[in-house]
Design an enzyme around this catalytic site. Structure first.
Site, PDB file in Angstrom:
ATOM      1  N   ARG A   1       0.832  -1.199   0.000  1.00 42.20           N
ATOM      2  CA  ARG A   1       0.000   0.000   0.000  1.00 42.20           C
ATOM      3  C   ARG A   1       0.869   1.254   0.000  1.00 42.20           C
ATOM      4  O   ARG A   1       0.534   2.262  -0.615  1.00 42.20           O
ATOM      5  CB  ARG A   1      -0.915  -0.002   1.227  1.00 42.20           C
ATOM      6  CG  ARG A   1      -1.957   1.092   1.191  1.00 42.20           C
ATOM      7  CD  ARG A   1      -2.893   1.013   2.369  1.00 42.20           C
ATOM      8  NE  ARG A   1      -2.296   1.526   3.589  1.00 42.20           N
ATOM      9  CZ  ARG A   1      -2.983   1.759   4.704  1.00 42.20           C
ATOM     10  NH1 ARG A   1      -4.274   1.482   4.748  1.00 42.20           N
ATOM     11  NH2 ARG A   1      -2.394   2.242   5.773  1.00 42.20           N
TER      12      ARG A   1
ATOM     13  N   ASN B   1       2.614   2.546  14.618  1.00 40.27           N
ATOM     14  CA  ASN B   1       1.608   1.598  14.140  1.00 40.27           C
ATOM     15  C   ASN B   1       1.636   1.399  12.626  1.00 40.27           C
ATOM     16  O   ASN B   1       1.301   0.333  12.128  1.00 40.27           O
ATOM     17  CB  ASN B   1       0.210   1.989  14.617  1.00 40.27           C
ATOM     18  CG  ASN B   1      -0.172   3.401  14.217  1.00 40.27           C
ATOM     19  OD1 ASN B   1       0.670   4.219  13.860  1.00 40.27           O
ATOM     20  ND2 ASN B   1      -1.458   3.691  14.273  1.00 40.27           N
ATOM     21  N   TYR B   2       2.041   2.444  11.885  1.00 37.45           N
ATOM     22  CA  TYR B   2       2.245   2.315  10.437  1.00 37.45           C
ATOM     23  C   TYR B   2       3.575   3.003  10.091  1.00 37.45           C
ATOM     24  O   TYR B   2       3.590   4.042   9.432  1.00 37.45           O
ATOM     25  CB  TYR B   2       1.072   2.932   9.661  1.00 37.45           C
ATOM     26  CG  TYR B   2      -0.195   2.125   9.778  1.00 37.45           C
ATOM     27  CD1 TYR B   2      -0.469   1.091   8.878  1.00 37.45           C
ATOM     28  CD2 TYR B   2      -1.104   2.363  10.800  1.00 37.45           C
ATOM     29  CE1 TYR B   2      -1.611   0.330   8.992  1.00 37.45           C
ATOM     30  CE2 TYR B   2      -2.255   1.598  10.925  1.00 37.45           C
ATOM     31  CZ  TYR B   2      -2.509   0.582  10.018  1.00 37.45           C
ATOM     32  OH  TYR B   2      -3.647  -0.180  10.132  1.00 37.45           O
TER      33      TYR B   2
ATOM     34  N   GLY C   1       0.916  11.185  19.536  1.00 40.90           N
ATOM     35  CA  GLY C   1      -0.006  11.600  20.580  1.00 40.90           C
ATOM     36  C   GLY C   1       0.344  12.949  21.173  1.00 40.90           C
ATOM     37  O   GLY C   1       0.645  13.914  20.462  1.00 40.90           O
ATOM     38  N   ASP C   2       0.336  13.009  22.504  1.00 40.49           N
ATOM     39  CA  ASP C   2       0.527  14.271  23.215  1.00 40.49           C
ATOM     40  C   ASP C   2       1.890  14.909  22.947  1.00 40.49           C
ATOM     41  O   ASP C   2       2.052  16.117  23.164  1.00 40.49           O
ATOM     42  CB  ASP C   2       0.355  14.057  24.715  1.00 40.49           C
ATOM     43  CG  ASP C   2      -1.088  13.737  25.089  1.00 40.49           C
ATOM     44  OD1 ASP C   2      -1.976  13.989  24.247  1.00 40.49           O
ATOM     45  OD2 ASP C   2      -1.318  13.236  26.203  1.00 40.49           O
ATOM     46  N   THR C   3       2.850  14.119  22.496  1.00 41.65           N
ATOM     47  CA  THR C   3       4.155  14.687  22.163  1.00 41.65           C
ATOM     48  C   THR C   3       4.012  15.804  21.137  1.00 41.65           C
ATOM     49  O   THR C   3       4.774  16.779  21.152  1.00 41.65           O
ATOM     50  CB  THR C   3       5.091  13.593  21.611  1.00 41.65           C
ATOM     51  OG1 THR C   3       5.229  12.568  22.590  1.00 41.65           O
ATOM     52  CG2 THR C   3       6.466  14.159  21.295  1.00 41.65           C
ATOM     53  N   GLY C   4       3.040  15.682  20.259  1.00 39.51           N
ATOM     54  CA  GLY C   4       2.823  16.706  19.251  1.00 39.51           C
ATOM     55  C   GLY C   4       2.483  18.056  19.849  1.00 39.51           C
ATOM     56  O   GLY C   4       2.850  19.109  19.295  1.00 39.51           O
TER      57      GLY C   4
ATOM     58  N   GLU D   1      -1.136  14.916  13.214  1.00 36.28           N
ATOM     59  CA  GLU D   1      -2.322  14.128  13.512  1.00 36.28           C
ATOM     60  C   GLU D   1      -2.033  13.471  14.841  1.00 36.28           C
ATOM     61  O   GLU D   1      -1.113  12.672  14.962  1.00 36.28           O
ATOM     62  CB  GLU D   1      -2.584  13.099  12.410  1.00 36.28           C
ATOM     63  CG  GLU D   1      -3.907  12.370  12.586  1.00 36.28           C
ATOM     64  CD  GLU D   1      -3.736  11.054  13.297  1.00 36.28           C
ATOM     65  OE1 GLU D   1      -4.023  11.024  14.521  1.00 36.28           O
ATOM     66  OE2 GLU D   1      -3.338  10.080  12.662  1.00 36.28           O
TER      67      GLU D   1
ATOM     68  N   CYS E   1      -5.147   5.077  14.550  1.00 33.79           N
ATOM     69  CA  CYS E   1      -5.686   6.398  14.883  1.00 33.79           C
ATOM     70  C   CYS E   1      -7.154   6.513  14.510  1.00 33.79           C
ATOM     71  O   CYS E   1      -7.928   7.177  15.198  1.00 33.79           O
ATOM     72  CB  CYS E   1      -4.883   7.490  14.170  1.00 33.79           C
ATOM     73  SG  CYS E   1      -3.144   7.538  14.637  1.00 33.79           S
ATOM     74  N   THR E   2      -7.543   5.883  13.398  1.00 38.46           N
ATOM     75  CA  THR E   2      -8.915   5.994  12.915  1.00 38.46           C
ATOM     76  C   THR E   2      -9.775   4.796  13.305  1.00 38.46           C
ATOM     77  O   THR E   2     -10.856   4.604  12.754  1.00 38.46           O
ATOM     78  CB  THR E   2      -8.933   6.157  11.382  1.00 38.46           C
ATOM     79  OG1 THR E   2      -8.216   5.071  10.784  1.00 38.46           O
ATOM     80  CG2 THR E   2      -8.289   7.476  10.971  1.00 38.46           C
TER      81      THR E   2
ATOM     82  N   GLU F   1      -8.249   7.542  24.578  1.00 36.70           N
ATOM     83  CA  GLU F   1      -7.973   6.644  23.465  1.00 36.70           C
ATOM     84  C   GLU F   1      -7.180   5.438  23.970  1.00 36.70           C
ATOM     85  O   GLU F   1      -6.017   5.583  24.346  1.00 36.70           O
ATOM     86  CB  GLU F   1      -7.173   7.395  22.401  1.00 36.70           C
ATOM     87  CG  GLU F   1      -6.880   6.607  21.157  1.00 36.70           C
ATOM     88  CD  GLU F   1      -6.110   7.423  20.126  1.00 36.70           C
ATOM     89  OE1 GLU F   1      -6.190   7.078  18.939  1.00 36.70           O
ATOM     90  OE2 GLU F   1      -5.422   8.395  20.506  1.00 36.70           O
TER      91      GLU F   1
END
Length: 508
Positions: A116, A169-170, A246-249, A264, A298-299, A391
């Protein structure tokens, strides 16, 4: 043939180098960082612990390579990316094997991620040829009080050096979704892979290197985030940061200053099931959407808001689907495999303990062996429970019973995580009304037995923003006419299951 592509990436068996200015190198620190296998809980690989001086060298190489690449014709950039995609397909299995060992992704899904990703690179190259080849001409009389005596030409130019930080995760797919658009737009890239998934990322970069891209254009640094994380994100050579996590962003955004950001940061993705919904269809997609890759997406569906009058029937059907899921090892293609780390497993268990103490019904039994968690379906979840808002990023599905659509939408909009949602109803008018009311990035609608992908509501923080967010809009003005040209392009990319929102803005 794979041995030739990957022959230079190892310093020793299972110990990997970093990539700087076209060369695979060992760190001068003499230190490595262990990558632990989530299934065995044993160190599987070692990667270099890069120093700040080595980070400086990487950025200097990227900065030097970028101007020449920016002058490279679009068709030639696309040609290079197509070569990368072909190499990734040809040498996919070693990358997929790394995903199995690093993040416990099922074998077939690991290979699918690589394929993909190659498809996405090809798509980006083709889309870039069309969209980046277009400019825009504006006439001055569109602005109040001006005569039609001036012309504004808008062209697209790269930002410079993009720092790309994908999630565990990806680690391949969400790396190429940053690298390919940035490169197609004429930028150089410094990639900091996640600590789990890093070796798959190293193999991926080897394919970029083997495709013949100029030295310094794509670079990869490894090491502990505590030692080089802040140094990377605050480095003066960075012109754009693309981060998924996550929150690191949030911490990155506070320190980045005026540097453009693409982020994201997760989602508490709500699924609203209306009274008229096809319950078989809803249950099927709740199980698939909630438990694929053990819920570490995430989704993924992270909370179900079911109308009270159909909740009993829905719970029974979802329970039947959950009980069919196979739990085991990623090598055996189990549906539910170990979560990425012990800390993740502990966090998930903490959410479940809180739910149990506050009265949630465990429709399926909770069981844990190290990082391997059996899938859990919770009923009668209430808003005072952590699982209603946080989450889990694991194989947990909470169901909340609501009395009305308004109550469901209110709960969805009260969350501070607005990435994706979904709605199940047989009424298209209801579907549109609910999706319009949900304050979330995308809404998927299950309607009349069909699974509708991608009703876009607002592209707040979609990380996959393709070529345009790595571009400035350059506007040469023939006279002293200054105004801001704000353009937004929404472009859906559904190839290979990837929905991408393209947005570009800002230029004067």
């Amino acid at each position: 043939m794979s041995l030739e592509v990957y022959q230079d990436i190892c310093a020793a068996p299972n110990t990997y180098k970093y990539f700087s200015d076209g060369r695979w190198l060992e760190s001068s620190s003499g230190k490595t960082v262990a990558v632990v296998n989530p299934t065995t809980l044993q160190p599987e690989f070692q990667v270099q612990a890069c120093t700040q001086d080595e980070v400086n060298t990487v950025f200097a190489a990227a900065k030097a390579a970028q101007p020449t690449w920016a002058k490279t014709p679009l068709w030639k950039r696309a040609e290079c990316l197509h070569k990368v995609a072909a190499l990734m397909r040809q040498h996919a299995q070693p990358m997929a094997d790394c995903l199995i060992k690093e993040i416990a992704k099922p074998a077939k899904d690991s290979l699918t991620e690589i394929m993909r990703s190659a498809d996405l690179i090809d798509y980006t190259a083709e889309e870039g040829l069309r969209s980046l080849g277009e400019g825009q001409m504006l006439t001055s009389d569109s602005f109040t009080g001006q005569l039609r005596n001036k012309i504004c030409l808008v062209s697209k130019v790269p930002l410079g050096v993009v720092l790309a930080i994908p999630p565990f995760n990806y680690p391949v797919n969400l790396a190429v979704s940053k690298l390919a658009p940035a490169l197609m737009a004429g930028n150089a890239v410094v990639l900091k892979p996640p600590s789990q998934g890093v070796v798959a990322g190293i193999h991926m970069v080897a394919c970029f290197a083997a495709a013949g891209l100029p030295s310094g254009l794509v670079n990869l640094v490894t090491g502990k985030g505590s030692e080089i994380g802040d140094y990377l994100t605050t480095h003066p050579a960075v012109n754009c940061i693309s981060f998924t996590g996550g929150d690191t962003g949030i911490a990155i955004s506070k320190k980045a200053g005026m540097v453009p950001l693409q982020m994201e940061l997760g989602g508490k993705d709500a699924c609203i099931v209306c009274s008229d919904a096809d319950l078989d269809l809803a249950a099927k997609h709740i199980v698939k959407g909630g438990f694929s890759y053990s819920g570490q997406r995430c989704t993924a569906v992270k909370v179900v808001l079911a109308m009270q009058d159909i909740a009993d029937g829905l719970v029974q059907k979802v329970q039947a689907g959950v009980q069919k899921l196979q739990v085991g090892r990623p090598e055996d293609n189990a549906d539910i495999t170990p979560v990425v780390s012990e800390s993740s497993a502990n966090f998930i268990q903490g959410l479940l303990d809180d739910a149990r103490q506050k009265g949630a019904i465990f429709v399926t039994e909770f069981k844990r062996e190290n990082n391997l968690l059996w899938p859990v379906l919770l009923d009668n979840v209430t808003s005072d429970m952590r699982i209603a808002w946080e989450e889990p990023f694991g194989p947990v599905m909470p169901i909340m019973r609501v009395s009305s659509v308004d109550e469901a939408v209110a709960h969805c909009n009260a969350s501070n995580l607005g990435l994706q949602g979904c709605v199940f109803t047989r009424d298209i008018n209801t579907a549109i009304q609910i999706s319009d009311a949900m304050q979330t990035g995308t809404v998927q609608v299950g309607w009349l037995g069909m699974w509708w992908l991608g009703i876009n509501i607002v592209a707040w923080c979609r990380e996959l923003q393709a070529v345009h967010n790595t571009l400035w809009q350059r506007t040469p003005l023939p006279a002293a006419l200054w105004y801001i040209s704000l353009m937004v392009l929404l472009n859906y990319m559904n190839r290979a299951g990837v929905c991408t929102v393209c947005a570009f803005a800002l230029g004067c």
